[in-house]
Motif scaffolding. Sequence first.
Motif: not given
Length: 333
Positions: A24-26, A241-249
């Motif tokens: 499903x889309x992010x 949000x850094x956590x979100x950004x850093x957690x992206x593939x």
Amino acid sequence: MRKWLIATAAFAVFLTPGLAAAQSPIAIKFSHVVANDTPKGKGALKFKELAEKYTDGKVHVEVYANSSLYKDKEEIEALQLGSVQMLAPSTAKFAPLGAKEFEALDLPWLFKDDATYDKAMKGPVGKWLFQRLEPKGITGLAYWDNGFHMTSANRPLINPSDFQGLKIRISGSKIADRYFRDVGSIPQIMAFSEVYQALQTGVVDGCENTPSNYLTQKFYEVQKHITVSYHAHLQYAVIVNSKFWGGLPVDIRVQLEKAMAEATDYTNSIAQKENEDALSAIKASGKTELHYLTDAQKAAWQKAMAPTYAWAKGRVGQEVLDLLGKELDIKMN
Ligand code: LMR
């Protein structure tokens, strides 16, 4: 055997929820406070278009304009909590994040024109400011331009003394608070979504903003006089949000960075014209009177607001002032 295989496969999917999620889309919720028909509004929609295109629909960007999701202060809290992933607040609103240094950009008559502003933000000071956000769990992606502030009230603001006693809405920066106090007015912080009504009902007497915001929020309909003073600059920092950004593939993040770079070029290329067109529309409406300062009047405003420069050091610190001074080749205090 076959039964066992099916069961194992089902179990494996059950154990790796990421697999199902990857289908499903992010979702990226991008919240902001201005109208779609402004440089920032158009920039956010451009980012959505490009992000969805470059990721082949693996990312879905939901843009919430006009404070429809969160108001000024709430949106910053929501970003830190991860309830929203992307914002583009004016840098005048970064003090609640503990990054007061951004307010240096609000100094009156700091940038002589848009080109000077643009060059400065692409230099070391732009990066240095973004580094201030990292310890707060926020990553700065880009700076978006929205031109220069005008100021208004129900009486003409021509000489510094005309500000005496007026309640002026400001968006959050203590630097703006200070320069409006320098001319004898009483600044008041208020969320952007509340300004129109506050002007209409007289809760405040005046405000400052760019032509695109005056037009789309209809401030010009409830202010009899606008001075095209262009006394300070309005810029946004697109933040995640850094956590979100850093957690992206990684491959997804690379495509989003490309989308952001292009959306940034687009936004910054339209900002000036959008504001010129907005100013023409305000003029054509006949609902307010526009005033332009002579060189002598402008010099009087600059002189009256000059104490803000000396005061700024205690608020934003010497380091950012030095960086700006070097970039702009001016002595800051
Ligand atoms: C304001 O609150 O006046 C502005 O920062 C709104 C905006 O985002 O342009």
